[in-house]
Structures are given as C-alpha cells and as structure tokens.
Scaffold this active site. Structure first.
Site, PDB file in Angstrom:
ATOM      1  N   GLY A  12       0.790  -1.227   0.000  1.00 12.25           N
ATOM      2  CA  GLY A  12       0.000   0.000   0.000  1.00 12.25           C
ATOM      3  C   GLY A  12       0.821   1.276   0.000  1.00 12.25           C
ATOM      4  O   GLY A  12       0.334   2.316   0.432  1.00 12.25           O
ATOM      5  N   SER A  13       2.057   1.210  -0.509  1.00  7.49           N
ATOM      6  CA  SER A  13       2.836   2.454  -0.538  1.00  7.49           C
ATOM      7  C   SER A  13       2.225   3.453  -1.527  1.00  7.49           C
ATOM      8  O   SER A  13       2.252   4.666  -1.291  1.00  7.49           O
ATOM      9  CB  SER A  13       4.308   2.179  -0.872  1.00  7.49           C
ATOM     10  N   ASN A  14       1.644   2.949  -2.606  1.00  7.39           N
ATOM     11  CA  ASN A  14       0.936   3.865  -3.522  1.00  7.39           C
ATOM     12  C   ASN A  14      -0.297   4.450  -2.849  1.00  7.39           C
ATOM     13  O   ASN A  14      -0.585   5.645  -2.994  1.00  7.39           O
ATOM     14  CB  ASN A  14       0.554   3.135  -4.812  1.00  7.39           C
ATOM     15  N   ARG A  65     -14.837 -15.635 -10.695  1.00  9.46           N
ATOM     16  CA  ARG A  65     -14.499 -14.216 -10.675  1.00  9.46           C
ATOM     17  C   ARG A  65     -15.745 -13.334 -10.598  1.00  9.46           C
ATOM     18  O   ARG A  65     -15.744 -12.268  -9.987  1.00  9.46           O
ATOM     19  CB  ARG A  65     -13.692 -13.868 -11.933  1.00  9.46           C
ATOM     20  N   VAL A  92      -7.455  -9.539 -11.695  1.00 12.28           N
ATOM     21  CA  VAL A  92      -8.009  -8.962 -12.921  1.00 12.28           C
ATOM     22  C   VAL A  92      -9.510  -8.776 -12.725  1.00 12.28           C
ATOM     23  O   VAL A  92     -10.193  -9.686 -12.255  1.00 12.28           O
ATOM     24  CB  VAL A  92      -7.734  -9.896 -14.127  1.00 12.28           C
ATOM     25  N   HIS A 109       0.842   0.716 -13.190  1.00  4.33           N
ATOM     26  CA  HIS A 109       1.599  -0.466 -13.616  1.00  4.33           C
ATOM     27  C   HIS A 109       3.094  -0.117 -13.610  1.00  4.33           C
ATOM     28  O   HIS A 109       3.480   0.941 -14.131  1.00  4.33           O
ATOM     29  CB  HIS A 109       1.153  -0.905 -15.015  1.00  4.33           C
ATOM     30  N   GLU A 142     -11.108  -3.872 -20.679  1.00  3.25           N
ATOM     31  CA  GLU A 142     -11.309  -5.317 -20.479  1.00  3.25           C
ATOM     32  C   GLU A 142     -10.065  -6.157 -20.727  1.00  3.25           C
ATOM     33  O   GLU A 142     -10.036  -7.326 -20.375  1.00  3.25           O
ATOM     34  CB  GLU A 142     -12.486  -5.795 -21.323  1.00  3.25           C
ATOM     35  N   ASP A 145      -3.879  -4.524 -18.459  1.00  2.87           N
ATOM     36  CA  ASP A 145      -2.854  -3.482 -18.611  1.00  2.87           C
ATOM     37  C   ASP A 145      -2.881  -2.870 -20.009  1.00  2.87           C
ATOM     38  O   ASP A 145      -1.839  -2.679 -20.652  1.00  2.87           O
ATOM     39  CB  ASP A 145      -1.461  -4.058 -18.295  1.00  2.87           C
ATOM     40  N   GLU A 174       6.376   5.993  -9.199  1.00  4.44           N
ATOM     41  CA  GLU A 174       4.929   5.717  -9.128  1.00  4.44           C
ATOM     42  C   GLU A 174       4.262   6.669  -8.136  1.00  4.44           C
ATOM     43  O   GLU A 174       3.170   7.182  -8.371  1.00  4.44           O
ATOM     44  CB  GLU A 174       4.677   4.267  -8.686  1.00  4.44           C
TER      45      GLU A 174
END
Ligand code: GAR
Length: 219
Positions: A12-14, A65, A92, A109, A142, A145, A174
């Site tokens: 969770g650094s971002n 999913r 995803v 990313h 969809e 990346d 980032e």
C-alpha cells in the site's frame, strides 16, 4: 467531491502517496473505502491509521471471478464510490465490474506499457535488459494493462542495477505520477478520445524538445 475507492493487495505504498495527496489538498477528492483481497495486506493498516474505512474481500471465498467482482461492486456502490483506484491490486477485474464503473477505474503499472504487462513488470523489464524502464497510470479496460494511458514516467536502468534497486526507483516514481493523475481526474481535466487521454489546461511546451537518452555521454 469525487468519492474514491482504493483496491489493494499488498504494502500500500501507492495508497499512502494518494492519502498524502488528498490530505495535502492536491487531490480534490475523498478516499471513502479501501478494499483488499488479502487480509494480511499492510495497506489495510496504513488506511486504518488515517481513519479510512477498510474491508477484506477474499477472492478465494468465491467460486468464480463473477461472484468476487459482484461483491466488490456491492461494497463500492454502498460507499457511493465514483472512482475506483487500483493501487497494487493483483486481481483482474471482469467486464461486469468495469460496466459498473465505466471509464472510472484507474490502475498503476510498474512498466512502460504496452511493454511488460502482467505481473512483475519491473522485473520483466530488468531481465529483458531495457535501458529505459518506467511506470504507467492508465484507465482500465477489459484487456489486462491495456486501457488509455494517462501519465508515464521513464526511469533509466543503471549498469549496476539490481532488480530491487530498479524496482525501488520505479516505485518512487509511481508515488509521483499516480497521485498527480488522480488529481487531474478529480479536477475534471482528463478526456478520453480514440483511446488517447487528453489533459486540459496543461502547458506541454516544456516537453516539446525533451528526450531521455540512456547513455550518459550523450546527455
Ligand atoms: C506497485 O509497484 C504497482 O505498480 C504494482 O504493485 C506494486 C504495489 O506496491 N502493481 C502491479 O503490478 C499491477 N499489475 P504498493 O502496494 O506498495 O503500492
């Protein structure tokens, strides 16, 4: 005020960099919910430390999913989230999830897309031997990346780099571009046209003659 939901899977650094930008007023928005698919994610502790509501939705608890995505949508809608931010979220998301938040899911990313999609993008770039690595903030579509690119930053690879050293420099980068991209989104400055993201109200002249060359002799 844009209501932001952040999905994480790890450190969770971002997320931390986004929280700091919100608290500093540079992102005009509010983080209303943090969700992790992993209960051990340290990002949950960071969020709770700032009094942000956290929730664990484990993908393993769902047979497919679709069920996992549906639960994520339910929690995010319950919190009236406008914008979904993937900050190191390692699952995803399917078409149903994206349909619930059209053009309102943004991902970071750790590589210069479309190169090195998938997991460990920074490692893939290191092993490949690129001279210029980097990171990308993009809208999610969809394909993995693949969606429209908002900001990219280039990080030179040094000859004595290790995977970890390069990854650490990319991560620092980032932390700069992700909050900035979200600030632009929240200020209503991003427009998608033919999969190209236009940023309104910025002076690009400074970029016009800028090149980043990987050989120090030439710089
Ligand atoms: C970051 O490097 C992010 O770019 C990457 O996971 C890391 C999470 O770090 N995301 C992906 O690889 C997604 N495909 P953090 O938990 O410290 O923010």
């Amino acid at each position: 005020m844009i209501r932001i939901g952040v999905l994480i899977s790890g450190s969770g650094s971002n997320l931390q960099s986004i929280i700091e930008a919100v608290n500093a007023g540079s992102i005009v928005g509010e983080i209303v919910q943090v969700i992790s698919n992993d209960e051990a994610a340290y990002g949950l502790t960071r969020a709770a430390g700032y009094g942000i509501s956290t929730k664990v939705v484990k993908h393993g608890d769902y047979s497919d999913r679709h069920g996992f995505d549906q639960e994520l949508v339910r929690v995010l809608k319950e919190s009236q989230v406008d914008l979904v931010v993937l900050a190191g979220f390692m699952r995803v998301l399917g078409a149903d999830f994206l349909a619930a938040f059209p053009d309102r899911v943004i991902n970071i990313h750790p590589a210069l897309l479309p190169s090195f999609p998938g997991t460990h993008g920074q490692d893939q770039a290191f092993v490949y031997g690129v001279k210029l690595a980097g990171c990308t903030v993009h809208f999610v579509d969809e394909k993995v990346d693949h969606g429209p690119i908002i900001i990219q930053a280039v990080v030179p690879v040094l000859s004595d780099d290790s995977r970890d050293r390069l990854a650490a420099r990319i991560l620092r980068c980032e932390h700069k571009i992700f909050p900035h991209a979200l600030a632009l989104y929240c200020a209503g400055k991003l427009q998608i046209e033919d999969r190209k993201v236009k940023i309104s109200g910025v002076d690009e002249s400074v970029l016009e003659n800028q090149f980043l060359i990987s050989c120090p002799d030439l710089v």
